[in-house]
Write a protein that holds these residues in place. Structure first.
Motif, PDB file in Angstrom:
ATOM      1  N   SER A 135     101.991   1.169  69.013  1.00 17.26           N
ATOM      2  CA  SER A 135     102.278   0.648  70.353  1.00 17.26           C
ATOM      3  C   SER A 135     101.297  -0.430  70.744  1.00 17.26           C
ATOM      4  N   ASN A 136     101.765  -1.302  71.620  1.00 17.40           N
ATOM      5  CA  ASN A 136     100.880  -2.201  72.354  1.00 17.40           C
ATOM      6  C   ASN A 136     101.533  -2.457  73.697  1.00 17.40           C
ATOM      7  N   THR A 137     101.106  -1.692  74.692  1.00 22.13           N
ATOM      8  CA  THR A 137     101.708  -1.743  76.032  1.00 22.13           C
ATOM      9  C   THR A 137     100.718  -2.308  77.054  1.00 22.13           C
ATOM     10  N   THR A 138      99.745  -3.122  76.602  1.00 20.46           N
ATOM     11  CA  THR A 138      98.649  -3.692  77.384  1.00 20.46           C
ATOM     12  C   THR A 138      97.691  -2.590  77.841  1.00 20.46           C
ATOM     13  N   GLU A 139      96.569  -3.019  78.377  1.00 25.32           N
ATOM     14  CA  GLU A 139      95.514  -2.074  78.768  1.00 25.32           C
ATOM     15  C   GLU A 139      95.961  -1.073  79.833  1.00 25.32           C
ATOM     16  N   VAL A 140      96.966  -1.453  80.649  1.00 21.05           N
ATOM     17  CA  VAL A 140      97.398  -0.564  81.733  1.00 21.05           C
ATOM     18  C   VAL A 140      98.559   0.337  81.313  1.00 21.05           C
ATOM     19  N   ILE A 184      99.515   5.511  66.346  1.00 19.99           N
ATOM     20  CA  ILE A 184      98.433   4.524  66.355  1.00 19.99           C
ATOM     21  C   ILE A 184      98.630   3.542  67.508  1.00 19.99           C
ATOM     22  N   PRO A 185      98.038   3.818  68.671  1.00 15.87           N
ATOM     23  CA  PRO A 185      98.070   2.820  69.743  1.00 15.87           C
ATOM     24  C   PRO A 185      97.127   1.674  69.390  1.00 15.87           C
ATOM     25  N   THR A 186      97.508   0.450  69.749  1.00 13.49           N
ATOM     26  CA  THR A 186      96.648  -0.707  69.488  1.00 13.49           C
ATOM     27  C   THR A 186      96.169  -1.357  70.783  1.00 13.49           C
ATOM     28  N   GLU A 187      96.412  -0.694  71.918  1.00 18.33           N
ATOM     29  CA  GLU A 187      95.925  -1.215  73.194  1.00 18.33           C
ATOM     30  C   GLU A 187      94.403  -1.327  73.168  1.00 18.33           C
ATOM     31  N   LEU A 188      93.877  -2.332  73.831  1.00 23.57           N
ATOM     32  CA  LEU A 188      92.427  -2.582  73.808  1.00 23.57           C
ATOM     33  C   LEU A 188      91.709  -1.677  74.798  1.00 23.57           C
ATOM     34  N   ILE A 189      91.724  -0.389  74.468  1.00 24.32           N
ATOM     35  CA  ILE A 189      91.070   0.634  75.275  1.00 24.32           C
ATOM     36  C   ILE A 189      90.118   1.391  74.362  1.00 24.32           C
ATOM     37  N   VAL A 190      88.924   1.658  74.835  1.00 23.40           N
ATOM     38  CA  VAL A 190      87.970   2.431  74.050  1.00 23.40           C
ATOM     39  C   VAL A 190      88.561   3.817  73.772  1.00 23.40           C
ATOM     40  N   GLY A 191      88.609   4.213  72.515  1.00 24.69           N
ATOM     41  CA  GLY A 191      89.191   5.509  72.164  1.00 24.69           C
ATOM     42  C   GLY A 191      90.650   5.591  72.531  1.00 24.69           C
ATOM     43  N   GLU A 296      83.350  -2.441  68.547  1.00 29.81           N
ATOM     44  CA  GLU A 296      82.361  -3.036  69.435  1.00 29.81           C
ATOM     45  C   GLU A 296      82.192  -4.531  69.182  1.00 29.81           C
ATOM     46  N   LEU A 297      82.125  -4.924  67.931  1.00 31.90           N
ATOM     47  CA  LEU A 297      81.987  -6.347  67.621  1.00 31.90           C
ATOM     48  C   LEU A 297      83.155  -7.147  68.191  1.00 31.90           C
ATOM     49  N   LYS A 298      84.348  -6.649  67.946  1.00 33.51           N
ATOM     50  CA  LYS A 298      85.534  -7.376  68.395  1.00 33.51           C
ATOM     51  C   LYS A 298      85.692  -7.331  69.916  1.00 33.51           C
ATOM     52  N   LEU A 299      85.560  -6.137  70.475  1.00 35.08           N
ATOM     53  CA  LEU A 299      85.791  -5.957  71.907  1.00 35.08           C
ATOM     54  C   LEU A 299      84.799  -6.746  72.746  1.00 35.08           C
ATOM     55  N   ARG A 300      83.547  -6.758  72.323  1.00 36.99           N
ATOM     56  CA  ARG A 300      82.518  -7.413  73.134  1.00 36.99           C
ATOM     57  C   ARG A 300      82.405  -8.907  72.837  1.00 36.99           C
ATOM     58  N   MET A 301      82.267  -9.251  71.550  1.00 35.52           N
ATOM     59  CA  MET A 301      81.945 -10.632  71.224  1.00 35.52           C
ATOM     60  C   MET A 301      83.158 -11.554  71.263  1.00 35.52           C
ATOM     61  N   LEU A 302      84.313 -11.079  70.814  1.00 30.80           N
ATOM     62  CA  LEU A 302      85.507 -11.919  70.887  1.00 30.80           C
ATOM     63  C   LEU A 302      86.209 -11.743  72.235  1.00 30.80           C
ATOM     64  N   LYS A 385      90.549  -6.020  82.107  1.00 26.90           N
ATOM     65  CA  LYS A 385      89.818  -6.522  80.944  1.00 26.90           C
ATOM     66  C   LYS A 385      88.335  -6.709  81.263  1.00 26.90           C
ATOM     67  N   MET A 386      88.040  -7.238  82.449  1.00 23.83           N
ATOM     68  CA  MET A 386      86.645  -7.453  82.834  1.00 23.83           C
ATOM     69  C   MET A 386      85.895  -6.123  82.886  1.00 23.83           C
ATOM     70  N   LYS A 387      86.530  -5.129  83.472  1.00 25.74           N
ATOM     71  CA  LYS A 387      85.891  -3.810  83.582  1.00 25.74           C
ATOM     72  C   LYS A 387      85.643  -3.192  82.210  1.00 25.74           C
ATOM     73  N   MET A 388      86.663  -3.205  81.373  1.00 27.93           N
ATOM     74  CA  MET A 388      86.581  -2.499  80.100  1.00 27.93           C
ATOM     75  C   MET A 388      85.715  -3.237  79.076  1.00 27.93           C
ATOM     76  N   ARG A 389      85.880  -4.549  79.011  1.00 30.24           N
ATOM     77  CA  ARG A 389      85.195  -5.309  77.971  1.00 30.24           C
ATOM     78  C   ARG A 389      83.761  -5.666  78.340  1.00 30.24           C
ATOM     79  N   ASN A 390      83.520  -5.966  79.622  1.00 31.05           N
ATOM     80  CA  ASN A 390      82.263  -6.628  79.979  1.00 31.05           C
ATOM     81  C   ASN A 390      81.304  -5.840  80.866  1.00 31.05           C
TER      82      ASN A 390
END
Length: 485
Positions: A135-140, A184-191, A296-302, A385-390
């Protein structure tokens, strides 16, 4: 005008096309459906479906994808008209060398609308060949929704749609171990896998489902944390698309462009590896017990750097990432932000040489001249995205250095300015920059629309519902943001 890309067109022109791009053998169309995919987005198609297609062509995974779309509109019709086929253009730099590759992807068997074909989606649960759900249903999309029922046609949220599918599978196969799925969810959420499992189990209890089903759900289904990393901005520009369609001799409304770099890191063991055999055909698929370093590398730096700079770049008049990187001033800002602030505050222990090497590779990816990566696309669900990534970066920076990160504050101020809506039309919010209106596609747009009427920075920064923290407690951060505002 060129004919549409279809199985019939491919069959009659395969010899000619094989000289121009990588084409599938007709046997691929006979493979069983093994994957249920929630989402038709370009990231899933340019990464996950890319790996599956590559494996199928090598006779490894031997399974196709059923795609579930949330609405009846848009690309669902294109998929059906093109028999699920689409052209994947891969362009970029790899080890400093230009790469240009074209793949005709045949991984998708059909596309179903959750809204009008939900019963057909549930019928897929009765297929004994089914093994994998992605899945990829965005962060929300991975969220606990009140009063969402498995009996709804369809359920409202993705987790309850997934629950309904698994419940149908349990009823069909009697709760056997073999009938369990790899999810396998692929949403950009930690865990993301852990979070999805938690919500699905909670909704199973709320829906009053049988204890035997819940035991099967917990015991025989595998929710895998994962992360994806590939820049897939969507269709090539019109000029490139027209040229390619003329060269290939067909019209393709689903054509996508991506960079060369690719990564799909999946948390799993040997049991998972035996099911996800497509991992064996490409080094871009990694199955390991611990994927945190990749995440962490991808989520933070990219992702984090993108989020901190997309609003600033857009308000300064830029529209594409590659154009931002061509500007010497912004190139320097982004480089210093990534390597001098974000890299130093990743909340996970990673060797500094690995971070530096990864960061410089990311900067090269940002500079990819072949990709028209739109800044506005990066601003979708900007606040989440700002909350989760930064925000974790900001908190860790304070732990390490006890002061405000200067370029972070600049990017954060630009984000707040970007979120200033000048008008609202039928529930849609628009900001204004350089005499031009732009859409604010963020769930918190209504909040900021009201907040900007009499803007109080301290009140916004102290809002724990936005950030999970009171950011006014970070000494000097409010002053730094206020300076740039």
């Amino acid at each position: 005008m060129n004919p549409k890309l279809t199985k019939a067109h491919l069959a009659s022109h395969s010899q000619k096309l094989s000289k121009l791009l990588e084409v599938p053998d007709e046997k691929v169309f006979e493979l069983p459906e093994k994957v249920l995919q929630f989402g038709t987005g370009v990231l899933l198609r340019g990464l996950c479906d890319y790996f599956i297609d590559k494996a199928n062509k090598q006779g490894v995974f031997n399974g196709r994808v059923v795609v579930v779309k949330s609405t009846d509109k848009g690309e669902a019709d294109d998929f059906n008209e093109q028999d699920g086929l689409f052209t994947h253009c891969i362009k970029g730099l790899e080890n400093g060398q230009p790469i240009e590759e074209y793949v005709l992807n045949a991984s998708i068997s059909r596309t179903l609308s959750a809204r009008s074909e939900w019963n057909e989606v549930l019928n897929c649960a009765k297929n004994p060949e089914m093994q994998v759900i992605i899945s990829n249903t965005t962060e929300v999309g991975i969220a606990l929704l009140e009063n969402d029922k498995v009996t709804n046609n369809p359920p409202q949220s993705f987790p309850v749609k997934l629950l309904a599918f698994l419940y149908e599978r349990w009823k069909t196969f009697g709760g056997t171990a073999k009938s369990g799925m790899v999810i396998i969810p692929t949403e950009l959420i930690v865990g993301n896998g852990d979070k999805l499992q938690e919500i699905v189990l909670e909704q199973a209890h709320r829906n009053g489902l049988e204890p035997d089903f819940i035991e099967w759900l917990e015991t025989h289904n595998h929710f895998c944390n994962s992360l994806v990393d590939r820049i897939v901005p969507g269709k090539p520009d019109q000029e490139t698309r027209t040229d390619l369609q003329k060269r290939f001799g067909y019209t393709d409304d689903l054509m996508i462009l991506s960079e060369v770099y690719r990564l799909w890191a999946i948390q799993g063991d040997e049991k998972i590896r035996k099911i996800l055999t497509f991992a064996s055909v490409d080094s871009g698929v990694i199955i390991e017990r611990d994927i945190e370093v990749y995440r962490e590398l991808k989520l933070r730096m990219l992702n984090g750097t993108h989020t901190l700079t997309c609003g600033m770049s857009y308000l300064l008049g830029f529209r594409l990432v590659k154009d931002v990187m061509s500007n010497a001033y912004l190139n320097r800002i982004i480089t210093n932000l990534m390597l001098g602030e974000v890299s130093l505050a990743i909340p996970y222990k990673i060797d500094s040489k690995i971070k530096d090497r990864f960061g410089r590779m990311v900067l090269d990816r940002f500079r990819n001249p072949f990709l028209n990566h739109k800044l506005l696309d990066i601003t979708v669900q900007y606040t989440a995205k700002m909350k989760m990534r930064n925000i974790p970066i900001l908190l860790q920076y304070y732990r390490e250095f006890g002061k405000a990160p200067e370029l972070f504050a600049m990017g954060f101020a630009a984000y707040l300015q970007f979120m200033k809506a000048e008008k609202e039309v039928n529930g849609n919010y628009y900001g204004e920059s350089n005499g031009e209106y732009y859409p604010i596609n963020c769930n918190f747009a209504p909040y900021f629309y009201e907040a900007w009427e009499n803007f109080d920075l301290d009140k916004v920064l102290a809002n724990r519902s936005l950030w999970g923290e009171d950011l006014t407690q970070l000494d000097g951060f409010a002053d730094a943001v206020r300076k740039y505002l």
